[in-house]
Scaffold this motif. Structure first.
Motif, PDB file in Angstrom:
ATOM      1  N   THR A  58       5.695   3.212  -6.217  1.00 46.97           N
ATOM      2  CA  THR A  58       5.915   1.759  -6.308  1.00 46.97           C
ATOM      3  C   THR A  58       5.930   1.308  -7.767  1.00 46.97           C
ATOM      4  O   THR A  58       6.768   0.500  -8.167  1.00 46.97           O
ATOM      5  N   ALA A  70       2.163 -10.040 -10.409  1.00 45.71           N
ATOM      6  CA  ALA A  70       2.601  -9.106  -9.362  1.00 45.71           C
ATOM      7  C   ALA A  70       1.434  -8.563  -8.545  1.00 45.71           C
ATOM      8  O   ALA A  70       1.638  -8.050  -7.451  1.00 45.71           O
ATOM      9  N   SER A 110       4.655  -6.956  -1.284  1.00 41.51           N
ATOM     10  CA  SER A 110       4.503  -5.927  -2.315  1.00 41.51           C
ATOM     11  C   SER A 110       5.281  -6.340  -3.560  1.00 41.51           C
ATOM     12  O   SER A 110       6.376  -6.907  -3.464  1.00 41.51           O
ATOM     13  N   SER A 113     -11.652 -10.305 -14.121  1.00 42.07           N
ATOM     14  CA  SER A 113     -10.338  -9.909 -14.658  1.00 42.07           C
ATOM     15  C   SER A 113     -10.510  -9.101 -15.932  1.00 42.07           C
ATOM     16  O   SER A 113     -11.294  -9.462 -16.810  1.00 42.07           O
TER      17      SER A 113
HETATM   18  C1  SAM Z   1      -6.853  -4.980 -10.130  1.00 41.43           C
HETATM   19  S1  SAM Z   1      -6.485  -6.059  -8.825  1.00 41.43           S
HETATM   20  C2  SAM Z   1      -5.824  -7.479  -9.634  1.00 41.43           C
HETATM   21  C3  SAM Z   1      -6.850  -8.464 -10.104  1.00 41.43           C
HETATM   22  C4  SAM Z   1      -6.282  -9.730 -10.696  1.00 41.43           C
HETATM   23  N1  SAM Z   1      -5.474  -9.472 -11.860  1.00 41.43           N
HETATM   24  C5  SAM Z   1      -7.375 -10.736 -11.029  1.00 41.43           C
HETATM   25  O1  SAM Z   1      -7.452 -11.192 -12.197  1.00 41.43           O
HETATM   26  O2  SAM Z   1      -8.143 -11.102 -10.137  1.00 41.43           O
HETATM   27  C6  SAM Z   1      -5.055  -5.320  -8.148  1.00 41.43           C
HETATM   28  C7  SAM Z   1      -4.498  -6.024  -6.941  1.00 41.43           C
HETATM   29  O3  SAM Z   1      -3.182  -5.494  -6.713  1.00 41.43           O
HETATM   30  C8  SAM Z   1      -2.945  -5.482  -5.339  1.00 41.43           C
HETATM   31  N2  SAM Z   1      -1.839  -4.549  -5.076  1.00 41.43           N
HETATM   32  C9  SAM Z   1      -1.855  -3.208  -5.107  1.00 41.43           C
HETATM   33  N3  SAM Z   1      -0.629  -2.725  -4.824  1.00 41.43           N
HETATM   34  C10 SAM Z   1       0.176  -3.787  -4.624  1.00 41.43           C
HETATM   35  C11 SAM Z   1       1.552  -3.934  -4.307  1.00 41.43           C
HETATM   36  N4  SAM Z   1       2.356  -2.888  -4.141  1.00 41.43           N
HETATM   37  N5  SAM Z   1       2.045  -5.185  -4.198  1.00 41.43           N
HETATM   38  C12 SAM Z   1       1.251  -6.276  -4.376  1.00 41.43           C
HETATM   39  N6  SAM Z   1      -0.060  -6.195  -4.676  1.00 41.43           N
HETATM   40  C13 SAM Z   1      -0.585  -4.964  -4.792  1.00 41.43           C
HETATM   41  C14 SAM Z   1      -4.262  -5.077  -4.736  1.00 41.43           C
HETATM   42  O4  SAM Z   1      -4.332  -5.475  -3.382  1.00 41.43           O
HETATM   43  C15 SAM Z   1      -5.261  -5.821  -5.643  1.00 41.43           C
HETATM   44  O5  SAM Z   1      -5.610  -7.058  -5.086  1.00 41.43           O
END
Ligand code: SAM
Length: 313
Positions: free
Chosen positions: A219, A32, A83, A11
Motif C-alpha cells: 500500500t 492520509a 484506505s 502525535s
Molecule cells: C500512526 S497512526 C496516525 C496518528 C495520527 N497522525 C495522529 O496524529 O493522531 C496511523 C494510522 O494510520 C491508519 N492506517 C493504516 N493503514 C492505513 C491505510 N491503508 N489507509 C488509511 N489509514 C491507514 C491506522 O489505522 C492508524 O490510525
C-alpha cells in the motif's frame, strides 16, 4: 488556538510536520493516516481561518475520536473511512484537483496497540486480529492457522527480518490452532533464546503479521507515487515511517522521482524519458529530538522524509 483534547495517541514529530507543510488559509491538505487527528488538528489550526483537510483512516474508532477533536473546525475537516490508497479518488470526489500538502504517518497508533481486543500487542491477552479496519477479510489468526510453514517463514523473514523465522514458523505449525496474542507470544518466547536488554522475541513476528495482514508495504509503495501526482507544484509530501522496510520504500521512491533519467547507469543513451517531479527537501531523514523520544518512547524509531513537488516550466 490550543489543542487541549486528551488524546490516546501522541502525535510524533508534530511541529516538524506543521513546519514541513506550512499550512495557509487557501490550502487543501490530506491527512492520509488520520489516527486520533493530532496532526490534522495542527494543520487546520495553522491554516486558520481558512484551509481544508481531508482525513482518511480505516479504523472506525480512530475516525470517531478524530471527528470529535476536529469538530471545532466544522466543515473545514472532511473525514472518510477509506484506505489512503484511494486518496486521489477521495480528493476528486470533493472536487479537489491538486492539493498543497499531504501527510502519511505510517503504521499503527497507540490506541490500536493499547486496545487488547485489536490484537496488535503481545503485552495483553486478546484475539489475533491485527486489522487496521473492519473491512479486511483476513485477520492474523486466519493467516497463522492456514498459511503453510514456508509461507509463514517467508512472512516472518521478509516483514520481521527475524533470522529465526524458519524455527518460529515450524513451531507455529506444530502448535496450531493458535488464537490468542499471549499464546503466540509465549510460544515464540519458548522457541527463541531471550537476551538481556533485547526487545521481546515476539516483537518481529508481531510486526511481520501486522504488515502481512494489512498489506502495508504494498500500500505504501503504490500510494506514494499517487500522493506525488496529487500535489500542486510547490506542495509538500511528508512521510513518517517507523521501521527500515517502510523507510527504504519511501527513500527509494523519493530518489527515483527526484531524478531525471532512471536508465541503468551503464546505458550510454537515455531511453527512459523519465523526468523528476519532486525535490527531496531533507537528504537525511528527520528524527525526533532526544526529549521527544524520552517523553514518547514510541517515537524513537520515527523517520520523517519530506518531498516538494517541482514547479515545472
Ligand atoms: C500512526 S497512526 C496516525 C496518528 C495520527 N497522525 C495522529 O496524529 O493522531 C496511523 C494510522 O494510520 C491508519 N492506517 C493504516 N493503514 C492505513 C491505510 N491503508 N489507509 C488509511 N489509514 C491507514 C491506522 O489505522 C492508524 O490510525
Amino acid at each position: 488556538m490550543k489543542d487541549d483534547t486528551p488524546s490516546p495517541h501522541q502525535s510524533v514529530l508534530y511541529q516538524e510536520i506543521i513546519d514541513a507543510l506550512a499550512p495557509h488559509p487557501d490550502g487543501f491538505y490530506i491527512d492520509a493516516t488520520l489516527g486520533a487527528g493530532g496532526h490534522a488538528w495542527g494543520i487546520l489550526n495553522a491554516a486558520a481561518p481558512g484551509g481544508h483537510l481531508l482525513g482518511l483512516d480505516l479504523d472506525p474508532q480512530a475516525l470517531e475520536i478524530a471527528s470529535q477533536r476536529l469538530s471545532v473546525f466544522s466543515d473545514r475537516a472532511v473525514l472518510r473511512k477509506r484506505s489512503y490508497q484511494y486518496m486521489q479518488a477521495e480528493a476528486h470526489k470533493l472536487g479537489w484537483g491538486q492539493v498543497d500538502g499531504i501527510i502519511m504517518d505510517l503504521g499503527v497508533s497507540s490506541m490500536q496497540l493499547d486496545t487488547p481486543e485489536r490484537g496488535f500487542s503481545f503485552r495483553f491477552e486478546g484475539p489475533l486480529d491485527m486489522r487496521f479496519g473492519d473491512e479486511t477479510s483476513l485477520d492474523a489468526a486466519q493467516l497463522i492457522n492456514t498459511a503453510s510453514e514456508s509461507e509463514l517463514a517467508d512472512i516472518i523473514w521478509k516483514y520481521g527480518e527475524d533470522r529465526l523465522a524458519r524455527r518460529i514458523a515450524r513451531k507455529i505449525c506444530e502448535s496450531r490452532p493458535i488464537s490468542s496474542t499471549l499464546a503466540l507470544a509465549e510460544l515464540i518466547e519458548k522457541t527463541t533464546p531471550r537476551r538481556a536488554n533485547a526487545p521481546h522475541p515476539a516483537t518481529r513476528t508481531f510486526q511481520a503479521l501486522r504488515i502481512a495482514v494489512n498489506e502495508e508495504l504494498k500500500t505504501v509503495e503504490t500510494s506514494i507515487p499517487q500522493a506525488i501526482e496529487l500535489l500542486k507544484p510547490g506542495g509538500h509530501l511528508a512521510v513518517i515511517s517507523f521501521h527500515s522496510l517502510e523507510d527504504r520504500i519511501v527513500k527509494t521512491i523519493f530518489r527515483q522521482e527526484s531524478t531525471d533519467c532512471i536508465c541503468p547507469p551503464r546505458q550510454p543513451v537515455c531511453t527512459c524519458q523519465h523526468t523528476a517531479s519532486i525535490q527531496v527537501v531533507n537528504k537525511k531523514p528527520i528524527e525526533p529530538t532526544a526529549s521527544e523520544k524520552e517523553n514518547n518512547p514510541r517515537a524513537r524509531s520515527a523517520k520523517l522524509r519530506i518531498a516538494k513537488k517541482l514547479i515545472l516550466a
